[in-house]
Design a protein around this motif. Structure first.
Motif, mmCIF file in Angstrom:
data_model
loop_
_atom_site.group_PDB
_atom_site.id
_atom_site.type_symbol
_atom_site.label_atom_id
_atom_site.label_comp_id
_atom_site.label_asym_id
_atom_site.label_seq_id
_atom_site.Cartn_x
_atom_site.Cartn_y
_atom_site.Cartn_z
ATOM 1 N N PRO A 283 0.810 -1.233 0.000
ATOM 2 C CA PRO A 283 0.000 0.000 0.000
ATOM 3 C C PRO A 283 0.842 1.282 0.000
ATOM 4 C CG PRO A 283 -0.813 -1.520 1.658
ATOM 5 C CD PRO A 283 0.464 -2.086 1.121
ATOM 6 N N VAL A 284 2.003 1.259 0.638
ATOM 7 C CA VAL A 284 2.854 2.445 0.664
ATOM 8 C C VAL A 284 3.406 2.729 -0.729
ATOM 9 C CG1 VAL A 284 5.017 3.392 1.570
ATOM 10 C CG2 VAL A 284 3.417 2.251 3.108
ATOM 11 N N GLN A 285 3.800 1.675 -1.445
ATOM 12 C CA GLN A 285 4.326 1.874 -2.799
ATOM 13 C C GLN A 285 3.232 2.314 -3.767
ATOM 14 O OE1 GLN A 285 6.195 -1.831 -3.745
ATOM 15 N NE2 GLN A 285 8.104 -1.323 -2.672
ATOM 16 N N ASP A 286 2.006 1.822 -3.558
ATOM 17 C CA ASP A 286 0.903 2.202 -4.453
ATOM 18 C C ASP A 286 0.435 3.642 -4.204
ATOM 19 O OD1 ASP A 286 1.026 -0.283 -5.584
ATOM 20 O OD2 ASP A 286 -0.695 -1.097 -4.490
ATOM 21 N N ASN A 287 0.394 4.063 -2.959
ATOM 22 C CA ASN A 287 -0.120 5.390 -2.598
ATOM 23 C C ASN A 287 0.885 6.127 -1.709
ATOM 24 O OD1 ASN A 287 -2.631 4.689 -3.812
ATOM 25 N ND2 ASN A 287 -3.154 3.563 -1.955
ATOM 26 N N PRO A 288 1.970 6.643 -2.283
ATOM 27 C CA PRO A 288 2.991 7.266 -1.422
ATOM 28 C C PRO A 288 2.510 8.560 -0.755
ATOM 29 C CG PRO A 288 3.578 7.505 -3.727
ATOM 30 C CD PRO A 288 2.376 6.633 -3.677
ATOM 31 N N PHE A 289 1.677 9.353 -1.452
ATOM 32 C CA PHE A 289 1.221 10.616 -0.870
ATOM 33 C C PHE A 289 0.260 10.371 0.287
ATOM 34 C CE2 PHE A 289 2.294 11.876 -5.292
ATOM 35 C CZ PHE A 289 3.327 12.719 -4.978
ATOM 36 N N VAL A 290 -0.607 9.409 0.141
ATOM 37 C CA VAL A 290 -1.537 9.074 1.222
ATOM 38 C C VAL A 290 -0.759 8.535 2.420
ATOM 39 C CG1 VAL A 290 -3.472 7.589 1.885
ATOM 40 C CG2 VAL A 290 -3.426 8.638 -0.373
ATOM 41 N N SER A 291 0.277 7.758 2.169
ATOM 42 C CA SER A 291 1.095 7.200 3.250
ATOM 43 C C SER A 291 1.792 8.298 4.028
ATOM 44 C CB SER A 291 2.144 6.250 2.682
ATOM 45 O OG SER A 291 1.566 5.279 1.879
ATOM 46 N N VAL A 292 2.347 9.277 3.298
ATOM 47 C CA VAL A 292 3.026 10.392 3.964
ATOM 48 C C VAL A 292 2.023 11.221 4.753
ATOM 49 C CG1 VAL A 292 4.278 12.548 3.543
ATOM 50 C CG2 VAL A 292 4.925 10.481 2.314
ATOM 51 N N ALA A 293 0.843 11.420 4.205
ATOM 52 C CA ALA A 293 -0.186 12.200 4.907
ATOM 53 C C ALA A 293 -0.626 11.478 6.184
ATOM 54 C CB ALA A 293 -1.382 12.430 3.988
ATOM 55 N N VAL A 294 -0.834 10.179 6.105
ATOM 56 C CA VAL A 294 -1.234 9.406 7.288
ATOM 57 C C VAL A 294 -0.129 9.428 8.332
ATOM 58 C CG1 VAL A 294 -1.759 7.074 8.110
ATOM 59 C CG2 VAL A 294 -2.886 7.953 6.080
ATOM 60 N N ALA A 295 1.126 9.292 7.889
ATOM 61 C CA ALA A 295 2.252 9.340 8.824
ATOM 62 C C ALA A 295 2.362 10.707 9.485
ATOM 63 C CB ALA A 295 3.555 8.983 8.096
ATOM 64 N N ALA A 296 2.135 11.777 8.733
ATOM 65 C CA ALA A 296 2.205 13.132 9.293
ATOM 66 C C ALA A 296 1.094 13.358 10.313
ATOM 67 C CB ALA A 296 2.133 14.161 8.181
#
Length: 147
Positions: A123-136
């Motif tokens: 999922p992180v490789q498929d949606n990198p922007f969503v992953s960064v937003a969730v992590a932030a």
């Protein structure tokens, strides 16, 4: 990921040290050595009693007493050596049980990390922007809770 692997190895080491149960009491070598140690201790006791009785009755019969004391010393030596061998056999079985338990825990931890890695990286490789937003968002939330 390497830090998590190191932590899993530490955890498996702790689990193996805590839950490894040696099967030394069922080992034929351990049982035979303990029986020999017990029999030698009984022989040592009996010969020591006979030596004391011989000294009390015949104070001049030093040759008989010294022969009995030699037998007593030999049986005590056999008892000590067989007890030491039983201890070494037990420690060997304990080490073997520890290594087996540690290998089992290491394998389980690596499999769990592999499953976790394969489930998280996709999922992180498929949606990198969503992953960064969730992590932030998660970091901000945790920062507010800790502050």
């Amino acid at each position: 990921m390497a830090n998590i692997e190191h932590l899993s190895l530490i955890a498996s080491d702790y689990i193996a040290a805590r839950f490894a149960k040696p099967k030394a009491y069922a080992s034929k070598k351990f049982i035979a050595l303990m029986l020999l140690a017990g029999a030698s201790l009984v022989a040592t006791t009996i010969t020591a009693i006979i030596a004391c009785y011989t000294l009390m009755v015949n104070a001049t019969a030093l040759s008989e007493t010294s022969a009995i004391l030699i037998v007593c010393g030999v049986s005590a030596t056999v008892a000590a050596l067989s007890g030491w061998g039983a201890y070494l056999a037990f420690k060997s079985e304990e080490r073997k049980a520890y290594m087996q338990t540690r290998a089992l825990c290491d394998g389980a931890a690596k499999e769990l990390l592999h499953l976790f890695d394969s489930d998280v990286t996709k999922p992180v490789q498929d949606n990198p922007f969503v992953s960064v937003a969730v992590a932030a968002i998660a970091g901000a939330f945790i920062g507010q809770k800790l502050h």
